[in-house]
Design a protein around this motif. Structure first.
Motif, PDB file in Angstrom:
ATOM      1  N   ASP A   1      -9.575   3.100   1.792  1.00 46.41           N
ATOM      2  CA  ASP A   1     -10.031   2.928   3.174  1.00 46.41           C
ATOM      3  C   ASP A   1      -8.800   2.827   4.057  1.00 46.41           C
ATOM      4  O   ASP A   1      -7.711   2.543   3.570  1.00 46.41           O
ATOM      5  CB  ASP A   1     -10.821   1.623   3.333  1.00 46.41           C
TER       6      ASP A   1
ATOM      7  N   SER B   1      -6.180  -6.068   6.157  1.00 45.33           N
ATOM      8  CA  SER B   1      -6.259  -5.632   4.757  1.00 45.33           C
ATOM      9  C   SER B   1      -6.051  -4.133   4.623  1.00 45.33           C
ATOM     10  O   SER B   1      -6.241  -3.363   5.570  1.00 45.33           O
ATOM     11  CB  SER B   1      -7.611  -6.018   4.147  1.00 45.33           C
ATOM     12  N   ARG B   2      -5.654  -3.736   3.428  1.00 41.16           N
ATOM     13  CA  ARG B   2      -5.499  -2.332   3.037  1.00 41.16           C
ATOM     14  C   ARG B   2      -6.092  -2.180   1.643  1.00 41.16           C
ATOM     15  O   ARG B   2      -6.020  -3.098   0.829  1.00 41.16           O
ATOM     16  CB  ARG B   2      -4.023  -1.921   2.978  1.00 41.16           C
ATOM     17  N   SER B   3      -6.680  -1.020   1.372  1.00 38.80           N
ATOM     18  CA  SER B   3      -7.306  -0.761   0.074  1.00 38.80           C
ATOM     19  C   SER B   3      -6.790   0.551  -0.498  1.00 38.80           C
ATOM     20  O   SER B   3      -6.566   1.505   0.244  1.00 38.80           O
ATOM     21  CB  SER B   3      -8.824  -0.653   0.224  1.00 38.80           C
TER      22      SER B   3
ATOM     23  N   GLY C   1      -9.695  -0.095  -8.189  1.00 39.95           N
ATOM     24  CA  GLY C   1      -9.550  -0.362  -6.766  1.00 39.95           C
ATOM     25  C   GLY C   1      -8.800  -1.657  -6.516  1.00 39.95           C
ATOM     26  O   GLY C   1      -8.957  -2.636  -7.243  1.00 39.95           O
ATOM     27  N   TRP C   2      -7.955  -1.634  -5.499  1.00 43.69           N
ATOM     28  CA  TRP C   2      -7.174  -2.810  -5.103  1.00 43.69           C
ATOM     29  C   TRP C   2      -7.361  -3.010  -3.599  1.00 43.69           C
ATOM     30  O   TRP C   2      -7.448  -2.050  -2.846  1.00 43.69           O
ATOM     31  CB  TRP C   2      -5.686  -2.588  -5.367  1.00 43.69           C
ATOM     32  N   GLN C   3      -7.413  -4.250  -3.188  1.00 42.84           N
ATOM     33  CA  GLN C   3      -7.419  -4.570  -1.770  1.00 42.84           C
ATOM     34  C   GLN C   3      -6.449  -5.723  -1.561  1.00 42.84           C
ATOM     35  O   GLN C   3      -6.593  -6.781  -2.180  1.00 42.84           O
ATOM     36  CB  GLN C   3      -8.815  -4.963  -1.289  1.00 42.84           C
TER      37      GLN C   3
ATOM     38  N   SER D   1       0.821  -1.208   0.000  1.00 40.24           N
ATOM     39  CA  SER D   1       0.000   0.000   0.000  1.00 40.24           C
ATOM     40  C   SER D   1       0.858   1.262   0.000  1.00 40.24           C
ATOM     41  O   SER D   1       0.562   2.215  -0.718  1.00 40.24           O
ATOM     42  CB  SER D   1      -0.925   0.016   1.214  1.00 40.24           C
TER      43      SER D   1
END
Length: 67
Positions: free
Chosen positions: A17, A27-29, A37-39, A5
């Motif tokens: 988020d 998790s990180r988004s 968007g990536w998570q 991230s």
């Protein structure tokens, strides 16, 4: 997750988020430069195998933290 991230944000992405920490999963988004968007997620392998609910129940039975 934090390293990935941080690299995405340093390259010009934007955070979607804040970090989410559920003790057995983290998790990180973020959004990439193209807006996609990536998570990124880490899950304790035992929780992935048993399922989060069963993992949490087994941790409560033994008195050990779920992380």
């Amino acid at each position: 997750m934090d390293t990935v991230s941080a690299a995405a944000l340093a390259a010009g992405g934007s955070e979607a988020d804040g970090a989410e920490d559920y003790s057995f999963m983290y998790s990180r988004s973020f959004f990439g430069l193209d807006g996609h968007g990536w998570q990124v997620i880490w899950m304790d392998p035992a929780a992935a195998e048993k399922g989060p609910e069963a993992f949490a129940a087994s941790e409560q039975e033994t008195g050990t933290p779920a992380a």
